[in-house]
Design a protein around this motif. Sequence first.
Motif, PDB file in Angstrom:
ATOM      1  N   LEU A   1       0.952  -1.224  -0.151  1.00 46.38           N
ATOM      2  CA  LEU A   1       0.244  -0.188  -0.277  1.00 46.38           C
ATOM      3  C   LEU A   1       1.029   1.266   0.081  1.00 46.38           C
ATOM      4  O   LEU A   1       2.237   1.356   0.998  1.00 46.38           O
ATOM      5  CB  LEU A   1      -0.779   0.003   1.346  1.00 46.38           C
ATOM      6  N   LEU A   2       0.737   2.595  -1.214  1.00 43.51           N
ATOM      7  CA  LEU A   2       1.266   3.612  -1.064  1.00 43.51           C
ATOM      8  C   LEU A   2       0.872   4.747  -0.400  1.00 43.51           C
ATOM      9  O   LEU A   2      -0.772   4.660  -1.278  1.00 43.51           O
ATOM     10  CB  LEU A   2       1.829   3.456  -2.418  1.00 43.51           C
ATOM     11  N   GLY A   3       1.635   5.547  -0.175  1.00 46.66           N
ATOM     12  CA  GLY A   3       0.447   6.461  -0.065  1.00 46.66           C
ATOM     13  C   GLY A   3       1.872   7.782  -0.087  1.00 46.66           C
ATOM     14  O   GLY A   3       2.585   7.829  -0.141  1.00 46.66           O
ATOM     15  N   ARG A   4       0.735   9.281  -0.704  1.00 46.36           N
ATOM     16  CA  ARG A   4       1.637  10.303  -0.524  1.00 46.36           C
ATOM     17  C   ARG A   4       1.123  11.835   0.241  1.00 46.36           C
ATOM     18  O   ARG A   4       0.149  10.659   1.296  1.00 46.36           O
ATOM     19  CB  ARG A   4       1.046  11.138  -1.914  1.00 46.36           C
ATOM     20  N   ALA A   5       1.532  12.616   0.439  1.00 46.11           N
ATOM     21  CA  ALA A   5       1.389  13.377   1.421  1.00 46.11           C
ATOM     22  C   ALA A   5      -0.655  14.084   1.386  1.00 46.11           C
ATOM     23  O   ALA A   5      -0.759  13.711   0.076  1.00 46.11           O
ATOM     24  CB  ALA A   5       2.263  14.808   1.016  1.00 46.11           C
TER      25      ALA A   5
ATOM     26  N   HIS B   1       9.712   9.882  -5.620  1.00 47.34           N
ATOM     27  CA  HIS B   1       9.840  10.840  -4.337  1.00 47.34           C
ATOM     28  C   HIS B   1       8.443  11.531  -4.129  1.00 47.34           C
ATOM     29  O   HIS B   1       8.493  12.021  -2.810  1.00 47.34           O
ATOM     30  CB  HIS B   1      10.699  11.494  -4.953  1.00 47.34           C
ATOM     31  N   ALA B   2       7.324  10.876  -4.619  1.00 52.81           N
ATOM     32  CA  ALA B   2       5.637  11.664  -3.813  1.00 52.81           C
ATOM     33  C   ALA B   2       5.545  10.945  -2.758  1.00 52.81           C
ATOM     34  O   ALA B   2       4.983  11.210  -2.336  1.00 52.81           O
ATOM     35  CB  ALA B   2       5.176  11.699  -5.167  1.00 52.81           C
ATOM     36  N   ILE B   3       5.961   9.494  -3.082  1.00 52.31           N
ATOM     37  CA  ILE B   3       5.310   8.519  -2.072  1.00 52.31           C
ATOM     38  C   ILE B   3       6.090   8.783  -0.227  1.00 52.31           C
ATOM     39  O   ILE B   3       7.178   9.032  -0.466  1.00 52.31           O
ATOM     40  CB  ILE B   3       5.807   7.219  -2.502  1.00 52.31           C
ATOM     41  N   THR B   4       5.027   8.870   0.577  1.00 57.02           N
ATOM     42  CA  THR B   4       6.105   9.319   1.522  1.00 57.02           C
ATOM     43  C   THR B   4       5.446   7.830   3.215  1.00 57.02           C
ATOM     44  O   THR B   4       5.837   7.964   3.710  1.00 57.02           O
ATOM     45  CB  THR B   4       4.905  10.630   1.990  1.00 57.02           C
ATOM     46  N   ARG B   5       5.408   7.375   2.948  1.00 54.51           N
ATOM     47  CA  ARG B   5       3.551   6.486   3.593  1.00 54.51           C
ATOM     48  C   ARG B   5       4.303   5.113   2.617  1.00 54.51           C
ATOM     49  O   ARG B   5       3.995   5.042   1.448  1.00 54.51           O
ATOM     50  CB  ARG B   5       3.128   6.907   4.407  1.00 54.51           C
ATOM     51  N   ALA B   6       4.602   3.342   2.973  1.00 50.84           N
ATOM     52  CA  ALA B   6       3.863   2.291   2.867  1.00 50.84           C
ATOM     53  C   ALA B   6       3.408   1.366   3.519  1.00 50.84           C
ATOM     54  O   ALA B   6       4.432   1.713   4.957  1.00 50.84           O
ATOM     55  CB  ALA B   6       5.243   1.794   1.630  1.00 50.84           C
TER      56      ALA B   6
ATOM     57  N   PHE C   1       0.731  -3.262  -6.436  1.00 53.05           N
ATOM     58  CA  PHE C   1       0.552  -2.322  -5.277  1.00 53.05           C
ATOM     59  C   PHE C   1      -0.250  -1.821  -5.959  1.00 53.05           C
ATOM     60  O   PHE C   1      -0.808  -1.312  -6.338  1.00 53.05           O
ATOM     61  CB  PHE C   1       2.442  -0.829  -5.261  1.00 53.05           C
ATOM     62  N   PHE C   2      -0.937  -1.170  -4.796  1.00 52.66           N
ATOM     63  CA  PHE C   2      -1.758   0.652  -5.069  1.00 52.66           C
ATOM     64  C   PHE C   2      -1.760   1.538  -4.937  1.00 52.66           C
ATOM     65  O   PHE C   2      -0.902   1.622  -3.193  1.00 52.66           O
ATOM     66  CB  PHE C   2      -3.268  -0.626  -5.123  1.00 52.66           C
ATOM     67  N   GLY C   3      -2.477   2.480  -4.916  1.00 51.36           N
ATOM     68  CA  GLY C   3      -2.745   3.644  -3.741  1.00 51.36           C
ATOM     69  C   GLY C   3      -4.301   3.355  -3.117  1.00 51.36           C
ATOM     70  O   GLY C   3      -4.975   2.722  -2.920  1.00 51.36           O
ATOM     71  N   VAL C   4      -4.240   4.789  -1.872  1.00 56.55           N
ATOM     72  CA  VAL C   4      -4.848   4.309  -0.733  1.00 56.55           C
ATOM     73  C   VAL C   4      -6.339   4.936  -1.692  1.00 56.55           C
ATOM     74  O   VAL C   4      -5.922   5.684  -3.107  1.00 56.55           O
ATOM     75  CB  VAL C   4      -4.984   5.830   0.148  1.00 56.55           C
ATOM     76  N   GLY C   5      -7.499   3.827  -0.943  1.00 55.16           N
ATOM     77  CA  GLY C   5      -8.828   4.612  -1.478  1.00 55.16           C
ATOM     78  C   GLY C   5      -9.046   2.916  -2.063  1.00 55.16           C
ATOM     79  O   GLY C   5     -10.206   3.855  -3.294  1.00 55.16           O
ATOM     80  N   GLU C   6      -7.927   2.178  -2.831  1.00 55.27           N
ATOM     81  CA  GLU C   6      -8.206   2.163  -4.048  1.00 55.27           C
ATOM     82  C   GLU C   6      -9.147   2.382  -5.573  1.00 55.27           C
ATOM     83  O   GLU C   6      -9.703   2.808  -6.378  1.00 55.27           O
ATOM     84  CB  GLU C   6      -9.339   0.394  -3.804  1.00 55.27           C
ATOM     85  N   THR C   7      -7.901   3.388  -5.916  1.00 55.46           N
ATOM     86  CA  THR C   7      -7.974   4.216  -6.718  1.00 55.46           C
ATOM     87  C   THR C   7      -8.037   3.634  -8.313  1.00 55.46           C
ATOM     88  O   THR C   7      -7.740   4.415  -8.973  1.00 55.46           O
ATOM     89  CB  THR C   7      -8.102   5.651  -6.564  1.00 55.46           C
ATOM     90  N   TRP C   8      -6.633   2.697  -7.803  1.00 53.54           N
ATOM     91  CA  TRP C   8      -5.928   1.977  -8.726  1.00 53.54           C
ATOM     92  C   TRP C   8      -5.284   1.395  -8.159  1.00 53.54           C
ATOM     93  O   TRP C   8      -4.713   1.121  -7.265  1.00 53.54           O
ATOM     94  CB  TRP C   8      -4.852   3.018 -10.075  1.00 53.54           C
ATOM     95  N   TYR C   9      -4.792  -0.116  -9.330  1.00 51.90           N
ATOM     96  CA  TYR C   9      -3.534  -1.177  -8.691  1.00 51.90           C
ATOM     97  C   TYR C   9      -2.886  -1.505  -9.407  1.00 51.90           C
ATOM     98  O   TYR C   9      -3.306  -1.290 -11.023  1.00 51.90           O
ATOM     99  CB  TYR C   9      -4.439  -2.249  -7.839  1.00 51.90           C
ATOM    100  N   ALA C  10      -1.750  -2.109  -9.345  1.00 49.00           N
ATOM    101  CA  ALA C  10      -0.638  -2.630 -10.199  1.00 49.00           C
ATOM    102  C   ALA C  10      -0.274  -3.813  -9.867  1.00 49.00           C
ATOM    103  O   ALA C  10      -0.035  -4.388  -8.903  1.00 49.00           O
ATOM    104  CB  ALA C  10       0.111  -2.195 -10.181  1.00 49.00           C
TER     105      ALA C  10
END
Length: 351
Positions: A78-82, A114-119, A223-232
């Motif tokens: 799981l990946l998060g940004r600012a 580098h936009a990724i801030t949390r994982a 891997f995917f972004g928060v809120g399940e707006t995409w996944y790979a």
Amino acid sequence: MTDIIVIGGGIAGVSAAARLSDGAQVTLIEGESALGYHASGRSAALFEENYGAPSVVALNKASSAYQQPYLSPRGILLLGRAGEDDQFDEDAQILKCPEISVDEARTYIPILNHAITRAAYHADAFDIDTDRMIQDFAKTVRANGGRVLTGQAVTEIKHDRTWTVHCGDEVFTADVLVNAAGAWADQIAAMAGVAPIGIMPLRRSMARLPAPGGHDVSDWPIFFGVGETWYAKPDAGKLLVSPADEDLVAPQDAWADDMVLAEGLDRYSQHVTEPVTRVETSWAGLRSFAPDRTLVLGPDRQVPDFIWCAGQGGYGFQTAPAASQFVAELVLGRPPHIDATTIKSLSPARF
């Protein structure tokens, strides 16, 4: 011996037919020329025990032991940004993913930008050999004396003490009818004179990309972004990317919407260093949900010999072993293996 017709040759119908064939004479009817043609043939094929509503998670857990021969390691990241901290924390808690450093995340997926801030990561997510599971269930039906028939589109259903199902010139009769027709479940119900329950076919699109940057992606987690707006998700040396769309459509042989796919690929691109330069192919499947997004399993409250096995959404393969066993227990009069709270949440009587 009870005669049972199961309509639908996806994972829901094939697994239900297999379980029911251990105690009944079963005929499985599928309108397409092959089993698993629609949603089941376009699945992301992931087993993640904590993914879904509470009733789905309960079925996942009850399916885990059966799933083992069909699983191979994948992992989930799981990946998060600012600005996404609240949603990140919620998603990580639901998925039971421990937080890791972004540097550690890059050891799993080296193209993270580098936009990724949390994982957050855990290893307990697995690829499912979906084709083998479908074929094994079909073999069980045949081994138990049942029939698996493809290319048999239902054209008429009649009910007078027993069920008569017409597929063109072919006619089948049975004591019990199981509706495992996926996106077409409400249409089959209406054809049978049973009140529909509001099954919603939601389109989900997918693109296959070349391995980004020439990397070997075979060991990458999904891997995917928060809120399940995409996944790979890695697949056969390529990368599958989905916008995780949920657009309501009529039951159909679905295809990807180019604009929706482009928007999803853009969201994915905002997390990685390698641009999307080429889409090799794209497709879509229908994830069919009941209004409360929980499976519908069991006898119709007005027509008890009409059995619902529908509303699997995106959880068909991971819930199939337990869901099909539960359907067979209800129909064949055997003690249920799942808890009373889950049973109540799955019942068609809730509508």
